[in-house]
Motif scaffolding. Structure first.
Motif, mmCIF file in Angstrom:
data_model
loop_
_atom_site.group_PDB
_atom_site.id
_atom_site.type_symbol
_atom_site.label_atom_id
_atom_site.label_comp_id
_atom_site.label_asym_id
_atom_site.label_seq_id
_atom_site.Cartn_x
_atom_site.Cartn_y
_atom_site.Cartn_z
ATOM 1 N N ALA A 82 0.867 -1.177 0.000
ATOM 2 C CA ALA A 82 0.000 0.000 0.000
ATOM 3 C C ALA A 82 0.901 1.224 0.000
ATOM 4 O O ALA A 82 2.020 1.179 0.507
ATOM 5 C CB ALA A 82 -0.909 0.018 1.227
ATOM 6 N N GLY A 83 0.409 2.294 -0.581
ATOM 7 C CA GLY A 83 1.210 3.509 -0.596
ATOM 8 C C GLY A 83 0.647 4.528 -1.557
ATOM 9 O O GLY A 83 -0.558 4.558 -1.832
ATOM 10 N N LEU A 84 1.544 5.340 -2.073
ATOM 11 C CA LEU A 84 1.177 6.434 -2.961
ATOM 12 C C LEU A 84 1.898 6.296 -4.295
ATOM 13 O O LEU A 84 3.067 5.913 -4.344
ATOM 14 C CB LEU A 84 1.555 7.776 -2.327
ATOM 15 C CG LEU A 84 0.870 8.093 -1.005
ATOM 16 C CD1 LEU A 84 1.536 9.285 -0.338
ATOM 17 C CD2 LEU A 84 -0.609 8.343 -1.214
ATOM 18 N N VAL A 85 1.173 6.630 -5.357
ATOM 19 C CA VAL A 85 1.705 6.571 -6.711
ATOM 20 C C VAL A 85 1.538 7.955 -7.332
ATOM 21 O O VAL A 85 0.496 8.586 -7.167
ATOM 22 C CB VAL A 85 0.940 5.517 -7.553
ATOM 23 C CG1 VAL A 85 1.420 5.501 -8.991
ATOM 24 C CG2 VAL A 85 1.051 4.138 -6.915
ATOM 25 N N ARG A 86 2.543 8.410 -8.047
ATOM 26 C CA ARG A 86 2.449 9.672 -8.780
ATOM 27 C C ARG A 86 2.132 9.327 -10.232
ATOM 28 O O ARG A 86 2.850 8.580 -10.868
ATOM 29 C CB ARG A 86 3.763 10.441 -8.682
ATOM 30 C CG ARG A 86 3.856 11.665 -9.558
ATOM 31 C CD ARG A 86 2.744 12.638 -9.369
ATOM 32 N NE ARG A 86 3.005 13.581 -8.298
ATOM 33 C CZ ARG A 86 2.089 14.421 -7.858
ATOM 34 N NH1 ARG A 86 0.878 14.432 -8.380
ATOM 35 N NH2 ARG A 86 2.370 15.251 -6.897
ATOM 36 N N ARG A 87 1.014 9.839 -10.718
ATOM 37 C CA ARG A 87 0.600 9.619 -12.104
ATOM 38 C C ARG A 87 0.502 10.974 -12.794
ATOM 39 O O ARG A 87 -0.103 11.901 -12.255
ATOM 40 C CB ARG A 87 -0.772 8.940 -12.166
ATOM 41 C CG ARG A 87 -0.792 7.572 -11.567
ATOM 42 C CD ARG A 87 -2.171 6.948 -11.689
ATOM 43 N NE ARG A 87 -2.250 5.742 -10.918
ATOM 44 C CZ ARG A 87 -1.801 4.562 -11.322
ATOM 45 N NH1 ARG A 87 -1.246 4.435 -12.505
ATOM 46 N NH2 ARG A 87 -1.903 3.502 -10.544
ATOM 47 N N ALA A 88 1.043 11.060 -13.984
ATOM 48 C CA ALA A 88 1.004 12.318 -14.742
ATOM 49 C C ALA A 88 -0.426 12.768 -14.999
ATOM 50 O O ALA A 88 -0.700 13.964 -15.115
ATOM 51 C CB ALA A 88 1.759 12.156 -16.061
ATOM 52 N N GLU A 89 -1.359 11.828 -15.051
ATOM 53 C CA GLU A 89 -2.751 12.154 -15.375
ATOM 54 C C GLU A 89 -3.530 12.750 -14.197
ATOM 55 O O GLU A 89 -4.649 13.223 -14.385
ATOM 56 C CB GLU A 89 -3.490 10.885 -15.831
ATOM 57 C CG GLU A 89 -2.872 10.191 -17.025
ATOM 58 C CD GLU A 89 -1.704 9.279 -16.656
ATOM 59 O OE1 GLU A 89 -0.980 8.874 -17.576
ATOM 60 O OE2 GLU A 89 -1.493 8.971 -15.463
ATOM 61 N N LEU A 90 -2.962 12.709 -13.006
ATOM 62 C CA LEU A 90 -3.660 13.195 -11.809
ATOM 63 C C LEU A 90 -2.907 14.365 -11.193
ATOM 64 O O LEU A 90 -1.673 14.372 -11.169
ATOM 65 C CB LEU A 90 -3.793 12.073 -10.780
ATOM 66 C CG LEU A 90 -4.657 10.884 -11.183
ATOM 67 C CD1 LEU A 90 -4.573 9.780 -10.143
ATOM 68 C CD2 LEU A 90 -6.104 11.306 -11.382
ATOM 69 N N PRO A 91 -3.622 15.342 -10.627
ATOM 70 C CA PRO A 91 -2.968 16.504 -10.030
ATOM 71 C C PRO A 91 -2.345 16.241 -8.660
ATOM 72 O O PRO A 91 -1.642 17.099 -8.134
ATOM 73 C CB PRO A 91 -4.085 17.546 -9.923
ATOM 74 C CG PRO A 91 -5.352 16.819 -10.090
ATOM 75 C CD PRO A 91 -5.062 15.518 -10.763
ATOM 76 N N GLY A 92 -2.580 15.072 -8.085
ATOM 77 C CA GLY A 92 -2.008 14.750 -6.785
ATOM 78 C C GLY A 92 -1.752 13.260 -6.674
ATOM 79 O O GLY A 92 -2.088 12.493 -7.582
ATOM 80 N N PRO A 93 -1.165 12.825 -5.561
ATOM 81 C CA PRO A 93 -0.855 11.408 -5.391
ATOM 82 C C PRO A 93 -2.110 10.529 -5.398
ATOM 83 O O PRO A 93 -3.183 10.932 -4.950
ATOM 84 C CB PRO A 93 -0.180 11.342 -4.022
ATOM 85 C CG PRO A 93 0.276 12.727 -3.733
ATOM 86 C CD PRO A 93 -0.700 13.628 -4.430
ATOM 87 N N ASP A 94 -1.920 9.329 -5.896
ATOM 88 C CA ASP A 94 -2.950 8.300 -6.007
ATOM 89 C C ASP A 94 -2.661 7.259 -4.926
ATOM 90 O O ASP A 94 -1.552 6.729 -4.860
ATOM 91 C CB ASP A 94 -2.856 7.692 -7.412
ATOM 92 C CG ASP A 94 -3.603 6.398 -7.603
ATOM 93 O OD1 ASP A 94 -4.574 6.134 -6.884
ATOM 94 O OD2 ASP A 94 -3.203 5.633 -8.504
#
Length: 180
Positions: A82-94
């Motif tokens: 579990a954690g956080l993912v940075r996606r270019a398509e989203l303005p914040g962490p997923d």
């Protein structure tokens, strides 16, 4: 021991490519992971080690966060991540999570996700989070709602995923532009 997040029953710790390769291999090949997240085409321990080194450790370096191993405190069992993912398509962490099938239905995913949510807000300074789920994955959508997230429409993830997903966000998070 590199614990990042601690909850009542769980430790979430930094992943180690050598230590976690066999467990990651098992997780990435769970039928539920392939159906609900993606087939990462990782089939050997060596590929799992490389995947963890490149994707997970790379995120720690690039973003200051990533996916963490979920370890049960009472016996040290490796449950998933579990954690956080940075996606270019989203303005914040997923926020993301995945459990081995044998540990599903026991509240571990929600407990881990809540721990990640608090960590993101209180330690990393990200009060606004996103979550994405496959349209057929009602269990994960329900978990995101329990975290206080709201449905925000859909988003098309580019290859290799190449899939339309549902987007959830914490109240007040910027709206994601609509996907075609």
């Amino acid at each position: 021991m590199s614990n990042v997040i601690q909850t009542e029953r769980l430790h979430l710790r930094l992943m180690d490519p050598d230590r976690d390769a066999a467990d990651m291999l098992a997780l990435l090949n769970e039928p539920g992971f392939i159906r609900n997240i993606a087939d990462r085409k990782v089939r050997t321990v060596e590929q799992a080690r490389d995947y963890t080194a490149e994707r997970v450790l790379g995120s720690y370096t690039l973003n200051g966060f990533g996916m963490y191993a979920i370890i049960r405190r009472d016996d040290g069992a490796w449950l998933g991540n579990a954690g956080l993912v940075r996606r270019a398509e989203l303005p914040g962490p997923d926020i993301g999570y995945a459990l081995r099938a044998e540990y599903e239905g026991q509240g571990y995913a929600l407990e881990a996700a809540r721990g990640v949510q608090h960590y993101a807000r209180d330690v990393l300074g990200y009060p606004e989070l996103y979550g994405i789920v496959a349209p057929h994955n009602e269990r994960s959508a329900a978990l995101l709602r329990k975290l206080g997230m709201e449905a925000r429409g859909t988003l098309h993830l580019p290859p290799p995923v190449d899939e339309q997903v549902l987007v959830f966000a914490t109240p007040g998070a910027p709206v994601v532009p609509a996907s075609p």
